[in-house]
Scaffold this active site. Structure first.
Site, short mmCIF file in Angstrom:
data_model
loop_
_atom_site.label_atom_id
_atom_site.label_comp_id
_atom_site.label_asym_id
_atom_site.label_seq_id
_atom_site.Cartn_x
_atom_site.Cartn_y
_atom_site.Cartn_z
CB SER A 140 -0.83 -0.02 1.29
OG SER A 140 -1.73 1.16 1.46
CE1 TYR A 155 -3.63 -1.96 5.31
CE2 TYR A 155 -3.19 0.28 4.48
CZ TYR A 155 -4.06 -1.32 4.42
OH TYR A 155 -3.81 -1.17 2.64
#
Length: 249
Positions: A140, A155
């Protein structure tokens, strides 16, 4: 077709509006026989059936190493080979640093990072025997810019771990003809963020993206297909940004 006669496994691929299913659809269109792995409640067999009768859905939990090994063994039994693995499974949580509990941390790290390790471990022996293979890991932009739009710091940590793990595997298994690369999506329109970003905030986000739009699942899928295909045969350890210019190094 770029992936003719290849067998491609995609974790977390049953969500019809997600990156995994978009990748599955595009790989199928490029000639691959696709295996969708997901939890039972996601109905991976039904998702695979949407692609055509030759494609397969298998219930698997990437946080469980034995489950990953059973899935890989099943694919070898049914298909005789594993050419491509897409480590797509992941979850996110909107948390601030001080609010992250041990349970939150374990949940996010287990799926994104431990799951990437488990599934890679499960398929690498077959790829080694075949003297080749391609693994594509979904990280990401959050891992690179220190936080995303919705996910918490855990995350970001999980997705940064995916980058490090993939690069280390690229170094270790290049001698076996196994290429390991990463895609780092920016903000993509999937069910994971649907309806969660108010219009006024979205306007500010778009002002920071040179292409002035958020991404579509197919934008990411195309880059995954490229990295898995012979077009990228001299690419390993690569991090391919797919973020519309949100992060420009």
């Amino acid at each position: 077709m770029l992936l003719a006669d290849k067998v491609a496994m995609i974790t977390g691929g049953a969500g019809l509006n997600g990156l995994g299913f978009a990748t599955a659809r595009m790989m199928a269109a490029q000639g691959a026989r696709v295996v969708i792995l997901d939890l039972e409640r996601a109905e991976p067999a039904a998702a695979a059936a949407r692609l055509g009768p030759q494609h397969i859905g298998i219930v698997a939990d990437v946080t469980d190493k034995a489950s990953c090994e059973r899935a890989a063994a099943s694919v070898m039994q049914q298909c005789g080979r594993i050419d491509i693995l897409v480590n797509n499974a992941g979850i996110t949580q909107p948390r601030k640093t001080a609010d992250i509990t041990d349970r939150d941390y374990d949940a996010v790290l287990d799926v994104s990072l431990r799951g990437t390790l488990h599934m890679s471990q499960a398929v690498i022996p077959a790829m080694q025997r075949a003297k080749g293979g391609a693994i594509v890991c979904i990280s990401s932009v959050s891992a690179q810019r220190g936080g995303g739009i919705l996910g918490g710091p855990h995350y970001s940590a999980a997705k940064a771990g995916v980058l490090g793990l993939a690069r280390a595997m690229a170094r270790e298994f290049g001698v076996d003809g196994i290429r390991v690369n990463c895609v780092t999506p920016g903000l993509i329109a999937t069910d994971i963020n649907k309806g969660l970003i108010p219009d006024d905030r979205m306007k500010g986000i778009l002002e920071q993206i040179p292409l002035n739009r958020i991404g579509e699942p197919a934008d990411v899928a195309g880059c995954v297909v490229f990295l898995a295909s012979p077009l990228a045969k001299y690419c390993t350890g690569v991090t391919l940004d797919v973020n519309g210019g949100m992060l420009i190094h």
